[in-house]
Design a protein around this motif. Structure first.
Motif, mmCIF file in Angstrom:
data_model
loop_
_atom_site.group_PDB
_atom_site.id
_atom_site.type_symbol
_atom_site.label_atom_id
_atom_site.label_comp_id
_atom_site.label_asym_id
_atom_site.label_seq_id
_atom_site.Cartn_x
_atom_site.Cartn_y
_atom_site.Cartn_z
ATOM 1 N N GLU A 1 0.745 11.789 17.367
ATOM 2 C CA GLU A 1 0.148 12.800 17.361
ATOM 3 C C GLU A 1 -0.931 12.809 16.667
ATOM 4 O OE1 GLU A 1 3.381 11.861 16.745
ATOM 5 O OE2 GLU A 1 4.280 13.031 19.033
ATOM 6 N N THR B 1 1.255 8.774 13.566
ATOM 7 C CA THR B 1 1.410 8.940 14.525
ATOM 8 C C THR B 1 0.671 8.970 15.626
ATOM 9 O OG1 THR B 1 1.941 11.484 13.914
ATOM 10 C CG2 THR B 1 4.024 9.936 12.852
ATOM 11 N N GLY C 1 4.065 12.857 4.512
ATOM 12 C CA GLY C 1 3.962 11.855 4.954
ATOM 13 C C GLY C 1 2.729 12.017 5.921
ATOM 14 N N SER C 2 2.176 12.845 7.274
ATOM 15 C CA SER C 2 1.540 13.019 7.833
ATOM 16 C C SER C 2 0.004 13.410 7.186
ATOM 17 C CB SER C 2 1.580 13.445 9.422
ATOM 18 O OG SER C 2 2.643 12.771 10.002
ATOM 19 N N TYR D 1 9.037 4.372 1.928
ATOM 20 C CA TYR D 1 9.256 3.532 3.181
ATOM 21 C C TYR D 1 7.576 2.853 3.525
ATOM 22 C CZ TYR D 1 11.607 6.933 5.568
ATOM 23 O OH TYR D 1 12.447 8.544 5.224
ATOM 24 N N THR E 1 5.874 -0.817 2.773
ATOM 25 C CA THR E 1 5.796 -2.377 3.831
ATOM 26 C C THR E 1 5.635 -3.266 2.638
ATOM 27 O OG1 THR E 1 4.686 -1.178 5.598
ATOM 28 C CG2 THR E 1 5.219 -3.966 5.318
ATOM 29 N N PHE F 1 0.824 -0.954 0.199
ATOM 30 C CA PHE F 1 0.214 -0.087 0.417
ATOM 31 C C PHE F 1 0.879 1.262 0.181
ATOM 32 C CE2 PHE F 1 -2.105 3.003 2.761
ATOM 33 C CZ PHE F 1 -3.275 3.539 1.505
ATOM 34 N N MET G 1 1.021 4.691 -0.547
ATOM 35 C CA MET G 1 1.076 6.499 0.200
ATOM 36 C C MET G 1 1.890 7.402 0.788
ATOM 37 S SD MET G 1 -1.908 7.544 2.504
ATOM 38 C CE MET G 1 -1.038 6.935 4.456
ATOM 39 N N THR G 2 2.588 6.678 1.515
ATOM 40 C CA THR G 2 3.343 8.145 1.310
ATOM 41 C C THR G 2 5.171 8.951 0.618
ATOM 42 O OG1 THR G 2 3.619 6.738 3.698
ATOM 43 C CG2 THR G 2 5.613 8.560 3.758
ATOM 44 N N LEU H 1 7.566 1.263 16.484
ATOM 45 C CA LEU H 1 7.237 1.577 14.843
ATOM 46 C C LEU H 1 5.491 1.692 15.334
ATOM 47 C CD1 LEU H 1 5.132 0.105 12.607
ATOM 48 C CD2 LEU H 1 7.191 1.605 11.513
HETATM 49 C C1 LIG Z 1 8.921 0.603 8.980
HETATM 50 C C2 LIG Z 1 7.505 1.510 8.332
HETATM 51 C C3 LIG Z 1 6.770 0.810 8.220
HETATM 52 C C4 LIG Z 1 5.896 2.074 6.859
HETATM 53 N N1 LIG Z 1 5.213 1.095 5.301
HETATM 54 C C5 LIG Z 1 4.127 2.510 4.669
HETATM 55 C C6 LIG Z 1 3.794 1.708 3.873
HETATM 56 O O1 LIG Z 1 3.025 0.254 4.031
HETATM 57 N N2 LIG Z 1 3.131 2.392 3.230
HETATM 58 C C7 LIG Z 1 2.970 3.587 3.668
HETATM 59 O O2 LIG Z 1 2.558 4.306 2.718
HETATM 60 N N3 LIG Z 1 3.477 4.532 4.340
HETATM 61 C C8 LIG Z 1 4.076 3.658 5.618
HETATM 62 N N4 LIG Z 1 5.032 4.546 6.016
HETATM 63 C C9 LIG Z 1 5.253 5.923 5.925
HETATM 64 C C10 LIG Z 1 4.277 5.644 7.979
HETATM 65 O O3 LIG Z 1 2.953 5.785 7.526
HETATM 66 C C11 LIG Z 1 4.754 7.542 7.926
HETATM 67 O O4 LIG Z 1 6.188 7.381 8.173
HETATM 68 C C12 LIG Z 1 4.009 7.856 8.970
HETATM 69 O O5 LIG Z 1 2.955 8.207 8.325
HETATM 70 C C13 LIG Z 1 4.454 9.470 9.006
HETATM 71 O O6 LIG Z 1 5.192 9.852 8.915
HETATM 72 P P1 LIG Z 1 6.372 10.751 8.387
HETATM 73 O O7 LIG Z 1 6.977 9.826 8.705
HETATM 74 O O8 LIG Z 1 6.683 11.607 7.134
HETATM 75 O O9 LIG Z 1 6.731 11.722 9.344
HETATM 76 P P2 LIG Z 1 6.188 13.373 9.398
HETATM 77 O O10 LIG Z 1 4.584 13.280 8.909
HETATM 78 O O11 LIG Z 1 7.369 13.850 8.759
HETATM 79 O O12 LIG Z 1 6.348 13.064 11.191
HETATM 80 C C14 LIG Z 1 7.053 13.868 11.574
HETATM 81 C C15 LIG Z 1 6.470 14.221 13.471
HETATM 82 O O13 LIG Z 1 5.982 15.276 13.261
HETATM 83 C C16 LIG Z 1 4.590 14.914 13.590
HETATM 84 N N5 LIG Z 1 3.456 16.171 13.001
HETATM 85 C C17 LIG Z 1 3.235 15.531 11.467
HETATM 86 N N6 LIG Z 1 2.496 16.698 11.457
HETATM 87 C C18 LIG Z 1 1.789 17.074 12.639
HETATM 88 C C19 LIG Z 1 0.429 17.752 13.123
HETATM 89 N N7 LIG Z 1 -0.555 18.146 11.923
HETATM 90 N N8 LIG Z 1 0.238 18.109 13.885
HETATM 91 C C20 LIG Z 1 1.687 17.802 14.942
HETATM 92 N N9 LIG Z 1 2.239 17.173 14.777
HETATM 93 C C21 LIG Z 1 2.325 16.749 13.787
HETATM 94 C C22 LIG Z 1 4.741 13.847 13.665
HETATM 95 O O14 LIG Z 1 3.633 13.198 14.544
HETATM 96 C C23 LIG Z 1 6.270 13.519 13.856
HETATM 97 O O15 LIG Z 1 6.493 13.072 14.730
HETATM 98 C C24 LIG Z 1 5.855 3.375 6.644
HETATM 99 C C25 LIG Z 1 6.718 3.739 8.052
HETATM 100 C C26 LIG Z 1 7.452 2.802 8.619
HETATM 101 C C27 LIG Z 1 8.727 3.679 9.432
#
Ligand SMILES: Cc1cc2nc3c(=O)[nH]c(=O)nc-3n(C[C@H](O)[C@H](O)[C@H](O)COP(=O)(O)OP(=O)(O)OC[C@H]3O[C@@H](n4cnc5c(N)ncnc54)[C@H](O)[C@@H]3O)c2cc1C
Length: 388
Positions: free
Chosen positions: A364, A362, A127-128, A152, A154, A119, A121-122, A355
């Protein structure tokens, strides 16, 4: 059903003992994807638990699925995450919003384990904040042309089928997102081969996908053009239930090791469990697991009844994931040096638990969802009161 089916869980436990437990530490150590265990999970029927028999499923509910995921996570959270991503994030949207043709074509081989799903998306810059997705899909004749990249992801390097989130109307942000089924072998679609070197979940594959003018037939659109956000909300809320189940499973595994060790290890002539500070840690583990169990079962029950479970899924995921980090940390403390070393899976549980606070949204973001749902409900009840 508001609890697990004892027979199904007992069969699952036997399966985990026979197939997953013997390889869990080795797969983590070597950072290898468990292809054989994946195939056997398909044969067992795990991926099809909540899907109808006509697509190769068991026709049960999500309660049963989370019960089995929890059993796997007690022993190997990486394998539980591989299974969750495949069965919920890939099969889920195809089943809930895909056309009949898509379901028939993709669900059978995915549910049987013949094909592996991911899947996507990221992205590097998204990310978020899903509204900033940069992958684009443009209609050209009977096909959409996809361009962009994902990271990132899976199962990225091992998957045959990917459910991909792309923007079909960039100016519309979240309301311009669409989901597509993209297949390995489509020209321009590839995994880069890079495998993320991770703190935990090391037996799960995490990688990057690239889309370079990939022609995807219109029929592979899930849920209609610009309807992706709605599909995503449902899919991610369901995945959060699975992630909560993984967090609880890890915690239960760590608790079981901790109680056994506290009963067996002696210091100052008495077993550790006779020390009140150790007892306190054991009691907190048990209490938190009981609370997480109730939160999870309530939210899964709501989903299985077809009711709104957005807030409850976020609560279960948030509580269970933060609990898993605390419990695995305390489990190492109870084991002392022995818990810090790799002879036991405790340090692996600790690495894997982290994780669960990040994946599928996350902590948050879960807090934002809960607060937003509270505000929505409060405004609704105040408006209703004003209307009386
Ligand atoms: C092992 C692993 C497997 C994964 N598998 C998948 C997958 O299969 N498919 C997929 O699409 N993604 C996958 N991901 C990605 C995962 O969904 C994202 O890491 C996650 O959504 C967070 O995005 P980011 O890492 O870009 O962090 P960011 O969005 O950059 O966030 C960084 C920090 O800022 C905080 N933050 C961000 N926005 C806000 C806000 N509005 N208010 C307060 N705090 C905020 C976050 O909580 C975090 O603490 C995977 C990640 C890992 C580590």
């Amino acid at each position: 059903m508001i609890d697990y089916d004892d027979r199904l869980i007992s069969n699952g436990r036997d399966f985990v003992k026979r197939v997953i437990a013997p390889i869990a530490s080795e797969m983590d150590e070597k950072e290898e994807f468990p292809f054989d265990a994946f195939r056997q999970m398909g044969e067992f029927g795990l991926f099809g638990v909540p899907y109808p028999e006509q697509y190769g499923g068991m026709g049960l509910d999500y309660m049963s699925f989370t019960g089995l995921i929890r059993e796997i996570a007690k022993v190997c959270a990486s394998t539980a995450m591989t299974a969750l991503s495949h069965a919920t994030l890939t099969c889920g949207p195809i089943f809930t919003h895909g056309g009949e043709q898509l379901k028939e074509r993709f669900l059978l081989p995915l549910i049987s384990g013949e094909k592996i799903g991911s899947f996507a998306m990221t992205e590097a810059e998204s990310g978020s904040d899903v509204s900033s997705i940069g992958t684009r899909a443009k209609l050209s004749g009977d096909d959409y042309i996809l361009n962009g990249s994902k990271m990132y992801i899976t199962n990225a390097n091992v998957a045959d089928v990917a459910v991909v989130v792309a923007s079909t109307s960039p100016q519309a942000g979240l309301l311009g997102l669409s989901l597509f089924v993209v297949e390995k072998g489509m020209p321009g679609f590839s995994a880069t081969g890079r495998r993320e070197r991770k703190l935990g979940m090391r037996a799960s594959d995490t990688g990057e996908l690239v889309f370079n003018d990939v022609r995807v037939p219109k029929e592979n659109l899930i849920g209609g053009k610009n309807r992706g956000f709605k599909v995503l909300q449902q899919t991610l809320a369901t995945a959060r239930l699975g992630m909560a189940a993984i967090a609880i499973g890890i915690s239960e595994g760590a608790r079981d090791f901790s109680i056994d060790y506290a009963m067996q290890r002696k210091q100052q002539g008495k077993p550790l469990h006779r020390f009140q500070m150790i007892k306190s840690m054991l009691a907190d583990m048990e209490m938190k697991i009981s609370a997480a169990d109730l939160l999870l079962k309530k939210s899964v029950w709501l989903r299985d009844q077809g009711k709104n479970f957005t807030k409850e899924a976020a609560e279960a995921k948030l509580f269970a994931s933060e609990m898993a980090v605390e419990i695995t940390k305390d489990a190492i403390q109870i084991h002392g040096a022995y818990g810090y070393c790799r002879d036991l899976p405790i340090e692996r549980f600790f690495r894997d638990a982290k994780l669960t606070e990040i994946g599928d949204g996350t902590s948050e973001i879960q807090r934002l969802i809960i607060a937003d749902e509270m505000i929505k409900a409060r405004s609704h009840s105040r408006n209703n009161a004003l209307a009386l």
